[in-house]
Design a protein around this motif. Structure first.
Motif, PDB file in Angstrom:
ATOM      1  N   ALA A 138      10.673  -3.126   3.318  1.00  0.00           N
ATOM      2  CA  ALA A 138      11.630  -4.231   3.313  1.00  0.00           C
ATOM      3  C   ALA A 138      12.142  -4.482   1.904  1.00  0.00           C
ATOM      4  CB  ALA A 138      10.981  -5.490   3.879  1.00  0.00           C
ATOM      5  N   ARG A 139      11.263  -4.378   0.896  1.00  0.00           N
ATOM      6  CA  ARG A 139      11.694  -4.577  -0.492  1.00  0.00           C
ATOM      7  C   ARG A 139      12.649  -3.478  -0.937  1.00  0.00           C
ATOM      8  NH1 ARG A 139       5.987  -5.373  -1.573  1.00  0.00           N
ATOM      9  NH2 ARG A 139       5.457  -7.598  -1.537  1.00  0.00           N
ATOM     10  N   ARG A 140      12.376  -2.229  -0.529  1.00  0.00           N
ATOM     11  CA  ARG A 140      13.268  -1.127  -0.913  1.00  0.00           C
ATOM     12  C   ARG A 140      14.631  -1.265  -0.261  1.00  0.00           C
ATOM     13  NH1 ARG A 140       8.706   2.261   0.568  1.00  0.00           N
ATOM     14  NH2 ARG A 140       7.415   2.731  -1.274  1.00  0.00           N
ATOM     15  N   ARG A 144       1.444  -3.922   4.600  1.00  0.00           N
ATOM     16  CA  ARG A 144       1.910  -3.651   3.240  1.00  0.00           C
ATOM     17  C   ARG A 144       3.028  -2.617   3.232  1.00  0.00           C
ATOM     18  NH1 ARG A 144      -3.679  -3.929   1.842  1.00  0.00           N
ATOM     19  NH2 ARG A 144      -3.807  -1.643   1.891  1.00  0.00           N
ATOM     20  N   ALA A 172      16.057  -4.099   0.640  1.00  0.00           N
ATOM     21  CA  ALA A 172      16.743  -5.331   0.241  1.00  0.00           C
ATOM     22  C   ALA A 172      17.873  -5.091  -0.747  1.00  0.00           C
ATOM     23  CB  ALA A 172      15.719  -6.316  -0.333  1.00  0.00           C
ATOM     24  N   GLU A 224       6.176  -4.292   4.267  1.00  0.00           N
ATOM     25  CA  GLU A 224       6.705  -5.125   3.182  1.00  0.00           C
ATOM     26  C   GLU A 224       7.359  -4.276   2.100  1.00  0.00           C
ATOM     27  OE1 GLU A 224       3.415  -7.380   1.820  1.00  0.00           O
ATOM     28  OE2 GLU A 224       3.386  -8.752   3.531  1.00  0.00           O
ATOM     29  N   MET A 225       6.748  -3.145   1.768  1.00  0.00           N
ATOM     30  CA  MET A 225       7.330  -2.262   0.757  1.00  0.00           C
ATOM     31  C   MET A 225       8.658  -1.696   1.225  1.00  0.00           C
ATOM     32  SD  MET A 225       3.913  -0.271  -0.572  1.00  0.00           S
ATOM     33  CE  MET A 225       4.868   0.813  -1.649  1.00  0.00           C
TER      34      MET A 225
END
Length: 217
Positions: free
Chosen positions: A208-210, A202, A212, A205-206
């Motif tokens: 990676a989202r930041r 998790r 992006a 993933e967090m």
């Protein structure tokens, strides 16, 4: 798990018996209850010092514990309540056996008496925890199947201790007091490792989202 292959062998042969039993009105839940009654009988025999008879009866009780599942599968009668009843009565069975052993140990001369009675308490707690940890972990979506001493192993060594008696039985109780709790700790660690892997995933993933939006710019 030293009884895994033995248990699988018994289950295979139990399946062969289920074709005949499947034609009778006997239900898997009734077999489960019969197994519980036999375990209570074995516990009572142990409490009164009839250790070898207790071991023999416990063998039949353990057989019922295998046959109920085999009967359910062969007759397509498997359903959630049956599994719930089986696992619940298993806890009553284990509690009864330890209670019977504790009652027998009370009749032994001190100071061994105190050590044996006290050893049944962590053995009972560990046995319950082994099952609870697995059930709780699976309810949360974790996989929890490892462990040094699961229920088949506990039943086998208890039967051996009852049949031989004496210091072998005492050693079995001391052994169960240790290895049941070691097994519970093994399962706790297994679930912790899975939980940590989920948390790290998790976090990745967090991150990676930041990252992006910055990459898009």
């Amino acid at each position: 798990m030293f009884t895994t292959r033995f248990e699988a062998w018994v289950r295979r042969h139990a399946e062969a018996l289920m074709t005949a039993l499947g034609r009778t009105p006997l239900t898997p839940n009734q077999v489960t209850v019969v197994g519980l009654a036999l375990t209570f009988l074995a516990a009572g025999l142990a409490a009164f010092g009839q250790l070898r008879w207790a071991g023999v009866v416990l063998i039949f009780a353990g057989t019922c514990d295998i046959l109920d599942g085999a009967l359910a599968r062969s007759t397509n009668a498997s359903y959630p309540y049956g599994a719930f009843l089986d696992s619940t009565l298993d806890r009553y069975s284990e509690g009864a056996v330890y209670l019977g052993l504790a009652a027998y140990f009370v009749t032994i001369d001190p100071p061994l008496q105190e050590w044996l009675v006290l050893s049944t308490l962590p053995a009972l707690a560990g046995s319950f925890l082994v099952s609870y940890v697995r059930a709780r972990a699976q309810s949360l979506g974790f996989v929890c199947k490892t462990g040094l001493f699961q229920r088949p192993e506990r039943v086998v060594v208890t039967v051996i201790g009852l049949l031989v008696g004496g210091y072998v039985l005492y050693g079995v109780v001391f052994l169960l007091a240790i290895v049941t709790n070691v097994t519970a700790l093994q399962r706790i660690r297994e679930v912790w490792l899975q939980g940590r892997a989920q948390r790290l995933e998790r976090e990745r993933e967090m991150k990676a989202r930041r990252a992006a939006p910055h990459q898009v710019q």
